[in-house]
Design an enzyme around this catalytic site. Structure first.
Site, short mmCIF file in Angstrom:
data_model
loop_
_atom_site.label_atom_id
_atom_site.label_comp_id
_atom_site.label_asym_id
_atom_site.label_seq_id
_atom_site.Cartn_x
_atom_site.Cartn_y
_atom_site.Cartn_z
N PHE A 141 5.16 2.25 52.88
CA PHE A 141 4.01 3.15 52.93
C PHE A 141 2.76 2.34 52.62
CE2 PHE A 141 0.79 6.00 51.31
CZ PHE A 141 0.78 6.97 52.28
N ASP A 195 1.14 -5.38 49.43
CA ASP A 195 0.45 -4.14 49.11
C ASP A 195 0.85 -3.74 47.69
OD1 ASP A 195 -0.59 -1.64 48.84
OD2 ASP A 195 0.23 -0.84 50.72
N LYS A 212 -4.68 2.53 43.30
CA LYS A 212 -4.24 3.59 42.40
C LYS A 212 -4.63 3.44 40.91
CE LYS A 212 -0.74 5.88 45.08
NZ LYS A 212 -0.30 5.26 46.33
C1 LIG Z 1 -0.71 5.24 47.72
C2 LIG Z 1 -0.51 4.00 48.49
C3 LIG Z 1 -1.40 3.62 49.50
C4 LIG Z 1 -2.54 4.50 49.95
O1 LIG Z 1 -3.51 4.67 48.98
P1 LIG Z 1 -4.65 5.79 49.20
O2 LIG Z 1 -5.56 5.58 48.03
O3 LIG Z 1 -3.97 7.12 49.22
O4 LIG Z 1 -5.30 5.49 50.49
C5 LIG Z 1 -1.20 2.40 50.12
N1 LIG Z 1 -0.19 1.60 49.77
C6 LIG Z 1 0.70 1.93 48.81
C7 LIG Z 1 1.79 0.98 48.44
C8 LIG Z 1 0.57 3.15 48.14
O5 LIG Z 1 1.46 3.49 47.21
#
Ligand SMILES: *Cc1c(COP(=O)(O)O)cnc(C)c1O
Length: 406
Positions: free
Chosen positions: A139, A224, A253
């Site tokens: 994700f 990520d 986050k």
């Molecule tokens: C939550 C998340 C995102 C997206 O972040 P947003 O602030 O909702 O755009 C991207 N990568 C990972 C690994 C995430 O957990």
């Protein structure tokens, strides 16, 4: 004053119906506790999906935001501001990355990674390197670029055509990654631990294998760390924990403790990848968001929260493993995760949404990852007694869990 029910009626009328939210309205928090408009108290082991790293309404964070709001909120990227520079230096000082780009969310940080990869190759005479290799179950966010490297078909429904070319490979499968990476690959992008996909740990040697593969082939390695970063796994970045460093990574986050901010961090050799004019954001790096993140970093240090994520996370992991093995708790089958990002996989016959609802009835807020994993992503300030309280509720609910209707 409108009641909670009044607000919900209004919400159903005026908000886009893209979420399924339970019927109460949150209005106040403190540490790992939340209160709704009815005055009902909840134990928050979700923390806004691993965002409220220092808990709700931390006095030092609230003060930093209020103070900065009264001084300077925004100047745009046309001008320097001291707070963003200070934050970039603090992030560089804690990691092996040498440069930082600020944005406003996780998806934006991932967009920056993807654009950096393509443009860096382009700047260095390799315009053919446009492909991305990404993992199934990943994700990376909901914007089109981030969505295009997200390896979960459910998020793609009705959104095609997506951006490409992207090759998806099974997470953890180094052989598949070797077959997918070629002379047209711009970058390999993975989460060092898959969060939304169900708290999937990388198999031993996988991240190091990807590092070696990228070094051999000239593709960039992008991590990520939107969910895993900022202390969540018991080290400031997951990369420290796993001993493998990417060429660039994303953060978001937990970074602002609830204030929206994202960041891309990169190694010096990529520093010429996005020359002036090639990428920008109006709000990114504004002094208000930077002040929030600086306060979060300060609190992490002062309260030893990264170490606590490690020690308390190990304790939580052991308790979850006990639940998964306990024959008196048939709803729980497997403990997963690391640090204070932990999961409990539910038995196939258990209804995950009904389980969350039953936990809410016990006053405990949790979220799901990967559809069937109860995710624990508490504030890093959570106390052991609070985790124990949440575990008691989980045990109670999963002793005789709500079942799927078929
Ligand atoms: C939550 C998340 C995102 C997206 O972040 P947003 O602030 O909702 O755009 C991207 N990568 C990972 C690994 C995430 O957990």
């Amino acid at each position: 004053m409108p009641s909670g029910a009044d607000w919900i009626a209004t919400a159903e009328r005026v908000l886009l119906r893209n979420y399924r939210q339970p019927p109460f309205v949150l209005s106040r928090g403190r540490g790992a506790r939340l209160w709704d408009l009815q005055g009902r108290r909840y134990l928050d082991l979700c923390a806004g999906i691993a965002v409220c790293s220092v808990g709700h309404a931390h006095p030092r964070l609230a003060e930093a935001v209020a103070e900065q709001a009264g001084r300077l909120m925004h100047v745009s990227n046309l001008f320097y501001n001291d707070r963003a520079i200070e934050l970039a230096e603090a992030l560089v000082g804690r990691t092996r990355f040498e440069r930082v780009f600020f944005c406003n969310s996780g998806a934006e940080a991932v967009e920056a990674l993807l654009k950096l990869a393509r443009r860096w190759h382009f700047e260095h005479g390799r315009p053919e390197r446009v492909e991305f290799v990404a993992a199934l179950g990943s994700f990376h966010g909901r914007s089109f670029g981030a969505l295009s490297v997200t390896g979960q078909p459910k998020y793609h429904t009705g959104m095609q055509p997506l951006l490409g070319p992207v090759r998806f490979v099974p997470y953890g499968d180094l052989t598949a990654a070797r077959e997918a990476v070629g002379p047209r690959t711009a970058a390999v992008i993975v989460e060092p631990l898959q969060g939304e996909g169900g708290l999937v740990l990388p198999p031993a040697g996988y991240l190091a294998g990807l590092r070696a593969l990228c070094d051999e082939t000239g593709a960039l390695l992008l991590f990520d760390e939107v969910q895993t970063g900022v202390g969540r796994l018991g080290s400031f970045l997951a990369q420290e924990r796993f001993g493998v460093w990417a060429d660039a990574c994303s953060l978001a986050k937990g970074l602002g403790g609830g204030f929206p901010i994202g960041a891309m961090m990169l190694r010096e050799r990529l520093g010429d990848g996005l020359p002036p004019g090639s990428h920008a954001t109006t709000f990114g790096g504004n002094p208000l968001a930077a002040s929030a993140a600086l306060a979060v970093l300060h609190i992490l240090d002062e309260e030893g929260l990264v170490e606590q994520a490690d020690s308390l996370g190990a304790w939580l992991g052991a308790r979850l493993a006990e639940l998964a093995e306990d024959p008196a708790v048939p709803g729980a089958v497997e403990a997963r995760g690391m640090g204070l990002l932990r999961g409990l996989r539910l038995a196939p016959e258990v209804d995950p949404a009904a389980t969350l609802a039953a936990l809410r009835d016990h006053g405990v807020l949790l979220s799901l990852a990967g559809g069937e994993v109860l995710r624990f992503s508490p504030p890093l300030v959570v106390e052991r007694a609070e985790l124990a309280e949440g575990l008691d509720a989980v045990r109670e609910v999963l002793r005789d869990p709500p079942r799927r209707e078929d």
